[in-house]
Scaffold this motif. Structure first.
Motif, PDB file in Angstrom:
ATOM      1  N   GLY A   1      37.775  43.772  23.570  1.00 34.51           N
ATOM      2  CA  GLY A   1      39.100  43.581  24.149  1.00 34.51           C
ATOM      3  C   GLY A   1      39.157  42.835  25.455  1.00 34.51           C
ATOM      4  O   GLY A   1      40.131  42.974  26.200  1.00 34.51           O
ATOM      5  N   PHE A   2      38.128  42.018  25.766  1.00 33.57           N
ATOM      6  CA  PHE A   2      38.203  41.292  27.031  1.00 33.57           C
ATOM      7  C   PHE A   2      38.535  39.810  26.862  1.00 33.57           C
ATOM      8  O   PHE A   2      38.425  39.027  27.803  1.00 33.57           O
ATOM      9  N   ILE A   3      38.972  39.423  25.674  1.00 28.34           N
ATOM     10  CA  ILE A   3      39.418  38.045  25.470  1.00 28.34           C
ATOM     11  C   ILE A   3      40.911  37.956  25.784  1.00 28.34           C
ATOM     12  O   ILE A   3      41.684  38.845  25.417  1.00 28.34           O
ATOM     13  N   VAL A   4      41.300  36.927  26.505  1.00 32.03           N
ATOM     14  CA  VAL A   4      42.702  36.702  26.879  1.00 32.03           C
ATOM     15  C   VAL A   4      43.174  35.426  26.181  1.00 32.03           C
ATOM     16  O   VAL A   4      42.609  34.352  26.402  1.00 32.03           O
ATOM     17  N   ASP A   5      44.188  35.551  25.350  1.00 29.07           N
ATOM     18  CA  ASP A   5      44.692  34.422  24.571  1.00 29.07           C
ATOM     19  C   ASP A   5      45.547  33.529  25.462  1.00 29.07           C
ATOM     20  O   ASP A   5      46.665  33.881  25.838  1.00 29.07           O
ATOM     21  N   CYS A   6      45.012  32.364  25.811  1.00 22.35           N
ATOM     22  CA  CYS A   6      45.714  31.424  26.681  1.00 22.35           C
ATOM     23  C   CYS A   6      46.172  30.189  25.921  1.00 22.35           C
ATOM     24  O   CYS A   6      46.233  29.084  26.469  1.00 22.35           O
ATOM     25  N   GLU A   7      46.482  30.363  24.643  1.00 20.83           N
ATOM     26  CA  GLU A   7      47.081  29.277  23.876  1.00 20.83           C
ATOM     27  C   GLU A   7      48.575  29.227  24.169  1.00 20.83           C
ATOM     28  O   GLU A   7      49.201  30.254  24.449  1.00 20.83           O
ATOM     29  N   ALA A   8      49.151  28.036  24.119  1.00 20.01           N
ATOM     30  CA  ALA A   8      50.587  27.884  24.377  1.00 20.01           C
ATOM     31  C   ALA A   8      51.377  28.592  23.280  1.00 20.01           C
ATOM     32  O   ALA A   8      50.999  28.553  22.108  1.00 20.01           O
TER      33      ALA A   8
ATOM     34  N   SER B   1      27.309  43.931  34.914  1.00 22.68           N
ATOM     35  CA  SER B   1      27.244  44.599  36.211  1.00 22.68           C
ATOM     36  C   SER B   1      28.603  45.218  36.514  1.00 22.68           C
ATOM     37  O   SER B   1      29.630  44.547  36.414  1.00 22.68           O
ATOM     38  N   PRO B   2      28.661  46.479  36.907  1.00 19.79           N
ATOM     39  CA  PRO B   2      29.943  47.133  37.171  1.00 19.79           C
ATOM     40  C   PRO B   2      30.600  46.688  38.470  1.00 19.79           C
ATOM     41  O   PRO B   2      31.776  46.992  38.708  1.00 19.79           O
ATOM     42  N   THR B   3      29.873  45.957  39.317  1.00 22.55           N
ATOM     43  CA  THR B   3      30.440  45.531  40.603  1.00 22.55           C
ATOM     44  C   THR B   3      30.814  44.048  40.610  1.00 22.55           C
ATOM     45  O   THR B   3      31.098  43.484  41.659  1.00 22.55           O
ATOM     46  N   THR B   4      30.812  43.425  39.442  1.00 21.10           N
ATOM     47  CA  THR B   4      31.153  42.000  39.335  1.00 21.10           C
ATOM     48  C   THR B   4      32.295  41.816  38.349  1.00 21.10           C
ATOM     49  O   THR B   4      32.343  42.487  37.309  1.00 21.10           O
ATOM     50  N   THR B   5      33.213  40.910  38.684  1.00 22.13           N
ATOM     51  CA  THR B   5      34.218  40.452  37.721  1.00 22.13           C
ATOM     52  C   THR B   5      33.815  39.043  37.307  1.00 22.13           C
ATOM     53  O   THR B   5      33.918  38.097  38.098  1.00 22.13           O
TER      54      THR B   5
ATOM     55  N   ARG C   1      38.308  44.763  34.390  1.00 22.46           N
ATOM     56  CA  ARG C   1      37.160  44.821  33.487  1.00 22.46           C
ATOM     57  C   ARG C   1      36.028  44.009  34.117  1.00 22.46           C
ATOM     58  O   ARG C   1      36.268  43.114  34.936  1.00 22.46           O
ATOM     59  N   PRO C   2      34.800  44.261  33.724  1.00 21.15           N
ATOM     60  CA  PRO C   2      33.691  43.486  34.297  1.00 21.15           C
ATOM     61  C   PRO C   2      33.616  42.051  33.782  1.00 21.15           C
ATOM     62  O   PRO C   2      33.035  41.183  34.433  1.00 21.15           O
ATOM     63  N   VAL C   3      34.207  41.782  32.601  1.00 25.85           N
ATOM     64  CA  VAL C   3      34.166  40.433  32.024  1.00 25.85           C
ATOM     65  C   VAL C   3      35.533  40.116  31.415  1.00 25.85           C
ATOM     66  O   VAL C   3      36.154  40.976  30.781  1.00 25.85           O
ATOM     67  N   TYR C   4      35.978  38.878  31.620  1.00 25.42           N
ATOM     68  CA  TYR C   4      37.175  38.355  30.960  1.00 25.42           C
ATOM     69  C   TYR C   4      36.832  36.992  30.372  1.00 25.42           C
ATOM     70  O   TYR C   4      36.189  36.170  31.034  1.00 25.42           O
TER      71      TYR C   4
END
Length: 355
Positions: free
Chosen positions: A143-150, A117-121, A16-19
């Protein structure tokens, strides 16, 4: 999405372009970040398309300028911004989730994320963000949020099983419970334990109880059961002698405490299963023990009784608090005092008290 899902996307090169990596478990965010970095930059990383920022030192305009820059001699550019919670305005009572809100650094990042931008992560790393922020709302919606809670304590065994599977190994739920008790909730420590166990068992596929005892705890389960049995008989002398044989001052007794807690939970599960009418072998399976241990578990339950099983867990909880900084007493003295408490007859067992 979960960290596992983000890693799967990275390994399939479906970027995805953004996380937004949101959560305070650094092990998870580092794991996801490493996979995303590898997928974005590939095997040949010349450092031409890798921008790293910290929100405490960089402003949003600098980050967005890098994100909008075309990659040089590569398909994609990587832009990482850590600690973006530092961009949250201080003293703001009600963050505005409206798309018309503008002005803050996080708002400008949200505007970019809506048309990236489609060429950037772009990877945004945050310990904790207000869920009402435009960026968080958009990340959840797209849908670009990643749950990094323990994970919670109840979820640790399944996490251990998955991490072992990633290494080509299998772990039973009971052994996963044991590892969770010994290594605690810190995922980096748990993952290190799984790595050491995988190397220890070598070509064998299954990581068993004995491997954990040899490579991680240094205490055989039989020795722990000897200690538990002495407590059940109210035999303080034998209990203290067993402790002297298995206590290691280098680890302050914490692995021993974890093994004791695991043993007690097995007994409580076994006792509850037999009370519901399960046969001893089936009750042993329910407790996460092999059926041939049913006789041993039944004998321990009979010695201790349901009331003292509960009391044992409460004393272990107090011991855990004391060993982890809640007491200035030496670690071994703390454990010995707990054994004295456990071997002391409860009032329900004392004929004088009952009279």
């Amino acid at each position: 999405m979960t960290p596992e899902q983000a890693v799967a996307e990275a390994r399939k090169a479906e970027l995805r372009p953004v996380y937004l990596l949101a959560g305070e478990e650094r092990y998870l965010s580092s794991l996801v970040l490493g996979e995303l970095r590898k997928a974005t930059l590939g095997g040949l990383d010349l450092g031409l398309n890798d921008d790293q920022f910290d929100a405490g030192d960089a402003d949003a305009d600098t980050v967005l300028s890098a994100a909008r820059t075309l990659p040089m001699m590569a398909k994609r550019r990587l832009v990482v911004v850590r600690s973006i919670e530092r961009w949250e305005p201080k003293g703001e009572a009600k963050p505005d989730a409206s798309p018309k809100s503008k002005g803050s650094a996080l708002d400008r990042i949200a505007e970019y994320a809506a048309a990236p931008s489609p060429t950037t992560t772009l990877i945004l790393v945050a310990g904790k963000l207000d869920a009402r922020r435009r960026l968080v709302v958009l990340a959840k919606k797209d849908g670009f949020i990643v749950d990094c809670e323990a994970p919670s304590r109840n979820m640790l065994p399944s996490w251990i099983i998955r991490r072992a599977k990633d290494r080509g190994k299998t772990v039973s739920p009971a052994v996963a419970e044991l590892l969770a008790d010994i290594a605690g909730p810190e995922l980096s420590r748990l993952d290190d334990a799984i790595e050491r166990l995988s190397l220890y068992v070598g070509a064998e596929v299954e990581i068993g109880e004995d491997a954990v005892a040899d490579a991680i705890v240094g205490v055989k389960p039989s020795s722990v059961w000897e200690l538990v049995g002495a407590v059940g008989r109210r035999d303080l002398g034998t209990a203290l002698a067993a402790l002297a044989r298995i206590y290691d001052p280098k680890d302050r007794g914490l692995p021993l405490l974890g093994t004791l807690a695991w043993s007690m939970r097995q007994l409580i599960k076994f006792q509850g299963a037999t009370a519901r009418g399960l046969s001893p072998p089936d009750a042993a399976r329910h407790a996460g023990a092999p059926p041939f241990k049913a006789g041993e578990l039944a004998a321990q339950v009979k010695q201790l009784g349901a009331r003292d099983l509960e009391r044992f867990l409460l004393v272990l909880a107090d011991m855990d608090l004391a060993l982890k900084g809640g007491s200035k007493r030496p670690a071994r003295a703390t454990i010995e005092a707990s054994l004295v408490t456990l071997c002391r007859r409860s009032r329900s067992d004392d004929p004088v008290a009952r009279a």
